[in-house]
Write an enzyme that holds these catalytic residues in place. Sequence first.
Site, PDB file in Angstrom:
ATOM      1  N   LEU A 131     -11.019  44.224 -12.072  1.00  6.75           N
ATOM      2  CA  LEU A 131     -11.986  43.792 -10.759  1.00  6.75           C
ATOM      3  C   LEU A 131     -12.159  42.004 -11.407  1.00  6.75           C
ATOM      4  O   LEU A 131     -11.937  41.418  -9.488  1.00  6.75           O
ATOM      5  CB  LEU A 131     -12.680  44.868 -10.858  1.00  6.75           C
ATOM      6  CG  LEU A 131     -13.560  44.510  -9.028  1.00  6.75           C
ATOM      7  CD1 LEU A 131     -12.783  45.754  -8.080  1.00  6.75           C
ATOM      8  CD2 LEU A 131     -14.511  45.816  -9.150  1.00  6.75           C
ATOM      9  N   GLN A 138     -40.240  48.833 -31.263  1.00  8.74           N
ATOM     10  CA  GLN A 138     -41.507  48.630 -31.430  1.00  8.74           C
ATOM     11  C   GLN A 138     -42.187  49.762 -32.381  1.00  8.74           C
ATOM     12  O   GLN A 138     -43.493  48.511 -33.354  1.00  8.74           O
ATOM     13  CB  GLN A 138     -42.235  48.794 -30.049  1.00  8.74           C
ATOM     14  CG  GLN A 138     -44.076  47.730 -30.656  1.00  8.74           C
ATOM     15  CD  GLN A 138     -43.637  46.568 -30.282  1.00  8.74           C
ATOM     16  OE1 GLN A 138     -42.551  45.646 -30.412  1.00  8.74           O
ATOM     17  NE2 GLN A 138     -44.789  46.025 -30.567  1.00  8.74           N
ATOM     18  N   GLU A 173     -20.445  46.990 -14.185  1.00  8.56           N
ATOM     19  CA  GLU A 173     -19.809  48.405 -13.160  1.00  8.56           C
ATOM     20  C   GLU A 173     -20.671  48.666 -12.231  1.00  8.56           C
ATOM     21  O   GLU A 173     -21.525  49.162 -11.734  1.00  8.56           O
ATOM     22  CB  GLU A 173     -19.472  49.914 -14.441  1.00  8.56           C
ATOM     23  CG  GLU A 173     -18.809  49.266 -14.267  1.00  8.56           C
ATOM     24  CD  GLU A 173     -17.814  50.840 -15.235  1.00  8.56           C
ATOM     25  OE1 GLU A 173     -18.110  52.230 -14.699  1.00  8.56           O
ATOM     26  OE2 GLU A 173     -17.281  50.842 -16.715  1.00  8.56           O
ATOM     27  N   GLU A 186     -29.551  45.257  -9.717  1.00  7.23           N
ATOM     28  CA  GLU A 186     -30.119  45.048  -8.331  1.00  7.23           C
ATOM     29  C   GLU A 186     -28.414  45.353  -7.430  1.00  7.23           C
ATOM     30  O   GLU A 186     -28.853  45.273  -5.876  1.00  7.23           O
ATOM     31  CB  GLU A 186     -29.832  42.903  -7.807  1.00  7.23           C
ATOM     32  CG  GLU A 186     -30.440  42.511  -9.251  1.00  7.23           C
ATOM     33  CD  GLU A 186     -30.006  42.876 -10.561  1.00  7.23           C
ATOM     34  OE1 GLU A 186     -29.063  42.899 -11.170  1.00  7.23           O
ATOM     35  OE2 GLU A 186     -31.170  42.441 -11.669  1.00  7.23           O
TER      36      GLU A 186
HETATM   37  N1  COS Z   1     -15.838  54.579  -1.000  1.00  4.55           N
HETATM   38  C1  COS Z   1     -14.931  54.427  -0.553  1.00  4.55           C
HETATM   39  N2  COS Z   1     -15.042  53.480   0.420  1.00  4.55           N
HETATM   40  C2  COS Z   1     -16.260  52.735   0.621  1.00  4.55           C
HETATM   41  C3  COS Z   1     -16.776  53.145  -0.806  1.00  4.55           C
HETATM   42  C4  COS Z   1     -17.203  54.015  -2.119  1.00  4.55           C
HETATM   43  N3  COS Z   1     -17.683  54.298  -2.991  1.00  4.55           N
HETATM   44  N4  COS Z   1     -18.604  51.602  -0.503  1.00  4.55           N
HETATM   45  C5  COS Z   1     -17.644  50.874   0.244  1.00  4.55           C
HETATM   46  N5  COS Z   1     -16.824  51.864   0.910  1.00  4.55           N
HETATM   47  C6  COS Z   1     -15.698  51.251   2.353  1.00  4.55           C
HETATM   48  C7  COS Z   1     -17.115  51.150   3.741  1.00  4.55           C
HETATM   49  O1  COS Z   1     -16.517  52.398   3.995  1.00  4.55           O
HETATM   50  C8  COS Z   1     -16.200  50.348   4.624  1.00  4.55           C
HETATM   51  O2  COS Z   1     -15.082  50.654   4.935  1.00  4.55           O
HETATM   52  P1  COS Z   1     -14.792  50.073   6.675  1.00  4.55           P
HETATM   53  O3  COS Z   1     -14.584  48.902   6.361  1.00  4.55           O
HETATM   54  O4  COS Z   1     -13.905  51.354   6.947  1.00  4.55           O
HETATM   55  O5  COS Z   1     -15.813  50.983   6.950  1.00  4.55           O
HETATM   56  C9  COS Z   1     -15.562  49.172   3.244  1.00  4.55           C
HETATM   57  O6  COS Z   1     -15.849  50.050   2.583  1.00  4.55           O
HETATM   58  C10 COS Z   1     -16.672  47.622   2.592  1.00  4.55           C
HETATM   59  O7  COS Z   1     -18.118  47.808   2.340  1.00  4.55           O
HETATM   60  P2  COS Z   1     -18.873  46.975   2.713  1.00  4.55           P
HETATM   61  O8  COS Z   1     -18.997  46.282   4.081  1.00  4.55           O
HETATM   62  O9  COS Z   1     -20.423  48.136   2.262  1.00  4.55           O
HETATM   63  O10 COS Z   1     -18.355  46.072   1.100  1.00  4.55           O
HETATM   64  P3  COS Z   1     -19.214  45.041   0.799  1.00  4.55           P
HETATM   65  O11 COS Z   1     -18.350  44.043   1.014  1.00  4.55           O
HETATM   66  O12 COS Z   1     -20.506  44.680   1.689  1.00  4.55           O
HETATM   67  O13 COS Z   1     -19.982  45.730  -0.486  1.00  4.55           O
HETATM   68  C11 COS Z   1     -21.148  45.506  -2.827  1.00  4.55           C
HETATM   69  C12 COS Z   1     -21.194  45.518  -1.490  1.00  4.55           C
HETATM   70  C13 COS Z   1     -22.301  45.110  -3.634  1.00  4.55           C
HETATM   71  C14 COS Z   1     -21.582  47.229  -2.583  1.00  4.55           C
HETATM   72  C15 COS Z   1     -20.313  46.176  -3.163  1.00  4.55           C
HETATM   73  O14 COS Z   1     -18.934  44.745  -2.903  1.00  4.55           O
HETATM   74  C16 COS Z   1     -20.270  46.057  -4.723  1.00  4.55           C
HETATM   75  O15 COS Z   1     -20.702  47.714  -5.139  1.00  4.55           O
HETATM   76  N6  COS Z   1     -20.402  45.685  -5.412  1.00  4.55           N
HETATM   77  C17 COS Z   1     -20.246  45.850  -7.107  1.00  4.55           C
HETATM   78  C18 COS Z   1     -19.294  45.951  -7.539  1.00  4.55           C
HETATM   79  C19 COS Z   1     -18.788  45.998  -9.110  1.00  4.55           C
HETATM   80  O16 COS Z   1     -19.631  46.973  -9.570  1.00  4.55           O
HETATM   81  N7  COS Z   1     -18.617  44.723 -10.155  1.00  4.55           N
HETATM   82  C20 COS Z   1     -18.946  44.966 -11.569  1.00  4.55           C
HETATM   83  C21 COS Z   1     -16.892  45.624 -11.960  1.00  4.55           C
HETATM   84  S1  COS Z   1     -16.535  46.022 -12.471  1.00  4.55           S
HETATM   85  S2  COS Z   1     -16.905  46.054 -14.692  1.00  4.55           S
END
Ligand code: COS
Length: 383
Positions: free
Chosen positions: A127, A338, A365, A369
């Site tokens: 990812l 410690q 994951e 933050e």
């Molecule tokens: N399950 C199902 N659908 C989900 C969901 C979930 N847990 N979380 C979000 N969605 C859906 C939302 O409902 C939205 O759908 P609609 O457009 O139909 O409403 C869509 O996905 C986009 O969601 P959102 O607007 O929240 O997207 P963002 O880009 O703002 O998300 C965060 C931001 C930070 C929350 C996200 O990018 C994230 O979790 N990042 C961290 C990822 C991670 O763990 N990275 C490490 C790499 S893997 S080792």
Amino acid sequence: MADKSFLTWPFFTDRHRALAEELERWCAANLPADHGDVDAACRDLVQKLGRDGWLAHTAPAPEAPAPLDVRTLCLIRETLARHDGLADFAFAMQGLGAGPISLVGNAKQRDWLKRTRSGDAIAAFALSEQQSGSDVANIALTAQRYGDGYILDGEKTWISNGGIADMYVVFARTGEGPGAKGLSAFLVPGKKLAGFSVAERIDVIAPHPLARLKFERVTVPAAAMIGAPGEGFKIAMATLDIFRSTVGAAALGFARRALDEAVARAKSRELFGGPLADLQMVQASIAEMALDVDAAALLVYRAAWAKDGGAARVTREAAMAKLFATEQAQRVIDKAVQLHGGDGVRHGHVVERLYREIRALRIYEGASEVQKVVIARQVLAGA
Ligand code: COS
């Protein structure tokens, strides 16, 4: 001996309790593994965990798709982590790597699950990219339609099992819409694939197979797409909803081990004419560690139990479990170091190893933050 009283909590059934006991015996007989060559160690651990049936819990049987039992995943990760972080890593990555196929893969794709469950194939979840670790919607690797397939171009980084995996689930920009709406997931075999290479192996403080991957005009058939076009972001998030609680469980395993080591040390080490355990400051430390461990366990198993109970989404619960358990485990382990004085920072000591192993869990994951952002959004959306 680690505290097992949590197994009487109402989150668990007799099946979970029996599994925990059996796994404890397996760990005592098989762990810790020799970590000298991490690639070889991981391959060996995957084979053993597959051979003895533990990997069967990481994905549903291809012929009988069923939801994953998240409490089982958490119990296994917690127990393996308590004995050997690399064994936990090998187990967890089979589940995360195969996760999108377990959730939405078609019958042909699910065929891979036979091999990930038996330990014959190593799985990876691709990812993250340089500019989209936390901001998944910013993925740049492209998958362009070409004839009856797609051409993948770009890079992935921080990919666990990168270089040793037999299959990768790769998230790519297919462009159905902007940002999060334009991503799709692909099943990409890791071997003998023209244009696919390991650009760099990444060395970290608690070594495990980790790499930056390069895709140069890699062609995959259209049938490699997992789920529907444009659904990649949701598939990634739904997978993380399951596996984030299990990261919390791994942190819990590390923390329990640190507490055990600290208690043993406090009882056996003499200072000022008596055991360390007689000193009230040491008692305060032990009390705080035990409190953090129990509170983390409650959040982890609450999230797992909610998912197993049929909740469609446990985004908030899983984020809370991961955030709290990883952050508190860091505190618990720091206290254990410690209490061990100089021995705590000596290479090869159990608490020194835990101190290195816990750190990455607060980052991967979904960094702490990001978990706070996720929790706040869920709370605000519900208000
Ligand atoms: N399950 C199902 N659908 C989900 C969901 C979930 N847990 N979380 C979000 N969605 C859906 C939302 O409902 C939205 O759908 P609609 O457009 O139909 O409403 C869509 O996905 C986009 O969601 P959102 O607007 O929240 O997207 P963002 O880009 O703002 O998300 C965060 C931001 C930070 C929350 C996200 O990018 C994230 O979790 N990042 C961290 C990822 C991670 O763990 N990275 C490490 C790499 S893997 S080792």
